[in-house]
Design an enzyme around this catalytic site. Structure first.
Site, PDB file in Angstrom:
ATOM      1  N   ASN A  18       0.912  -1.218  -0.051  1.00 34.87           N
ATOM      2  CA  ASN A  18      -0.065  -0.014  -0.049  1.00 34.87           C
ATOM      3  C   ASN A  18       1.036   1.076   0.088  1.00 34.87           C
ATOM      4  O   ASN A  18       1.771   1.631   1.125  1.00 34.87           O
ATOM      5  CB  ASN A  18      -0.813  -0.054   1.081  1.00 34.87           C
ATOM      6  CG  ASN A  18      -1.745   1.477   1.379  1.00 34.87           C
ATOM      7  OD1 ASN A  18      -1.648   2.125   0.556  1.00 34.87           O
ATOM      8  ND2 ASN A  18      -2.339   1.518   2.515  1.00 34.87           N
ATOM      9  N   LYS A  27       0.109   4.455  -0.206  1.00 34.36           N
ATOM     10  CA  LYS A  27      -0.356   5.435   0.409  1.00 34.36           C
ATOM     11  C   LYS A  27      -0.065   6.695  -0.267  1.00 34.36           C
ATOM     12  O   LYS A  27      -0.135   6.693  -1.726  1.00 34.36           O
ATOM     13  CB  LYS A  27       0.154   5.628   1.616  1.00 34.36           C
ATOM     14  CG  LYS A  27      -0.025   4.187   2.635  1.00 34.36           C
ATOM     15  CD  LYS A  27       0.367   4.457   4.216  1.00 34.36           C
ATOM     16  CE  LYS A  27       0.151   3.237   4.777  1.00 34.36           C
ATOM     17  NZ  LYS A  27       0.244   3.365   6.182  1.00 34.36           N
ATOM     18  N   HIS A  51      -9.317   1.591   4.814  1.00 34.41           N
ATOM     19  CA  HIS A  51      -8.139   1.704   5.505  1.00 34.41           C
ATOM     20  C   HIS A  51      -8.134   2.613   6.724  1.00 34.41           C
ATOM     21  O   HIS A  51      -8.948   3.467   6.774  1.00 34.41           O
ATOM     22  CB  HIS A  51      -6.811   2.137   4.543  1.00 34.41           C
ATOM     23  CG  HIS A  51      -5.507   2.134   5.232  1.00 34.41           C
ATOM     24  ND1 HIS A  51      -5.011   3.153   6.175  1.00 34.41           N
ATOM     25  CD2 HIS A  51      -4.624   1.373   5.035  1.00 34.41           C
ATOM     26  CE1 HIS A  51      -3.862   2.725   6.412  1.00 34.41           C
ATOM     27  NE2 HIS A  51      -3.713   1.400   5.867  1.00 34.41           N
ATOM     28  N   GLU A  55      -6.601   5.024   7.951  1.00 29.92           N
ATOM     29  CA  GLU A  55      -6.268   6.166   7.627  1.00 29.92           C
ATOM     30  C   GLU A  55      -7.420   6.760   6.736  1.00 29.92           C
ATOM     31  O   GLU A  55      -7.680   8.174   7.091  1.00 29.92           O
ATOM     32  CB  GLU A  55      -4.818   6.595   6.581  1.00 29.92           C
ATOM     33  CG  GLU A  55      -3.823   6.372   7.500  1.00 29.92           C
ATOM     34  CD  GLU A  55      -2.535   5.485   6.686  1.00 29.92           C
ATOM     35  OE1 GLU A  55      -2.647   5.625   5.670  1.00 29.92           O
ATOM     36  OE2 GLU A  55      -1.528   4.979   7.364  1.00 29.92           O
ATOM     37  N   GLU A  88      -5.082  -4.919  10.298  1.00 29.75           N
ATOM     38  CA  GLU A  88      -4.131  -3.770  10.649  1.00 29.75           C
ATOM     39  C   GLU A  88      -4.455  -3.212  12.091  1.00 29.75           C
ATOM     40  O   GLU A  88      -5.147  -2.119  11.903  1.00 29.75           O
ATOM     41  CB  GLU A  88      -4.213  -2.679   9.656  1.00 29.75           C
ATOM     42  CG  GLU A  88      -3.837  -3.266   8.233  1.00 29.75           C
ATOM     43  CD  GLU A  88      -3.198  -2.329   7.019  1.00 29.75           C
ATOM     44  OE1 GLU A  88      -2.330  -2.574   6.444  1.00 29.75           O
ATOM     45  OE2 GLU A  88      -3.785  -1.230   7.107  1.00 29.75           O
ATOM     46  N   GLY A  94       2.720   2.260  10.618  1.00 30.45           N
ATOM     47  CA  GLY A  94       3.916   3.342  10.526  1.00 30.45           C
ATOM     48  C   GLY A  94       4.448   3.824  11.665  1.00 30.45           C
ATOM     49  O   GLY A  94       5.239   4.769  12.080  1.00 30.45           O
ATOM     50  N   SER A 119       3.553  -2.153  10.211  1.00 31.18           N
ATOM     51  CA  SER A 119       5.207  -2.451  10.456  1.00 31.18           C
ATOM     52  C   SER A 119       5.751  -3.701   9.942  1.00 31.18           C
ATOM     53  O   SER A 119       6.515  -4.159  10.622  1.00 31.18           O
ATOM     54  CB  SER A 119       5.358  -2.037  11.664  1.00 31.18           C
ATOM     55  OG  SER A 119       5.159  -0.481  11.907  1.00 31.18           O
TER      56      SER A 119
END
Ligand code: 13P
Length: 255
Positions: A13, A15, A99, A101, A171, A177, A217
């Protein structure tokens, strides 16, 4: 439980990283590095504007291309949005849905995730449905409830036939991250919960066939341990997917 019935899917991904020219550079490096590595499916989920470049460059290779979001309406007055048909015609085969985010910064809810998932399926795109708990939710001991609820709502009105095309990515938000990875045991535990939610609704045969990834991660140093777990069928990789050698090392761990 037979992990061998499921092919691992390693998806990057990207991003909001990589312009079209940077996409061309990264993929030109990656394509020869992963050539012939057919023990897992390899996907790169790129920004919308990079789709055409990525699809053209990866044609005839073992790398497939996905997008990172899709709108749920077919067409119309939705300024700035992209439909499933648009993605399909650009050659995307996968799309990340829900996701964290998107949920955190762009107001996505479980209900819109469900709509997007169904729009993707209707256009014959493979959705990568993301679920995962916040750190506070883990600390309060409600990870199972949160992840089960997210999964159940996302799959409302999805048929068993369509379910067999869905990939789910666990996730944990606190691991994204941050450099803080879930332990292999934590990943396995929640991926098993997700599979049991799928089994409850669709039966064991469908549940056994569904690919459930871990994301957060994941990197060369921890990929093998995570991927060895019986319910972890692949990875959704952010930062490490932007470095061809790191992404390749994770793909090697999945062979
Ligand atoms: P990182 O691998 O950078 O933690 O990102 C994970 C992720 O969010 C993939 O969708």
């Amino acid at each position: 439980m037979n992990k061998n019935v499921r092919k691992a899917v390693i998806a990057g991904n990207w991003k909001m990283n990589m312009t079209p020219s940077e996409t061309a550079k990264l993929l030109s490096g990656l394509i020869p590095m992963v050539k012939g590595k057919n023990g897992c499916d390899i996907v790169v989920c790129v920004p919308f504007v990079d789709l055409m470049t990525a699809v053209t460059l990866t044609a005839g290779t073992n790398i497939k291309v996905g997008a990172q979001n899709v709108h749920f309406e077919k067409k119309g007055a939705f300024t700035g949005e992209i439909s499933a048909d648009m993605l399909k015609e650009c050659g995307a085969e996968y799309v990340v849905i829900g996701h964290s985010e998107r949920r955190q910064y762009f107001g996505e809810t479980d209900a819109t995730v469900n709509l997007r998932l169904k729009a993707a399926l209707a256009a014959d795109l493979t959705p990568i449905l993301c679920v995962g708990e916040l750190l506070d939710e883990r600390d309060r001991g409600i990870t199972t409830e949160v992840v089960s609820m997210q999964t159940k709502i996302a799959l409302l009105d999805v048929s068993a036939e369509d379910m067999s095309k869905v990939i789910i990515a666990y996730e944990p938000v606190w691991a994204i991250g941050t450099g803080r990875t879930a332990t292999a045991e934590q990943a396995e535990e929640v991926c098993a919960v997700i599979r049991s939610v799928v089994a409850e609704k669709y039966g064991t045969e469908v549940a056994e066939s569904v690919t459930i990834q871990y994301g957060g991660s994941m990197k060369p140093s921890n990929a093998a341990e995570l991927l060895a777990k019986v319910n972890v069928d692949g990875g959704l990789i952010g930062g490490a997917s932007l470095v061809a050698s790191d992404f390749t090392a994770i793909i090697d761990a999945a062979q």
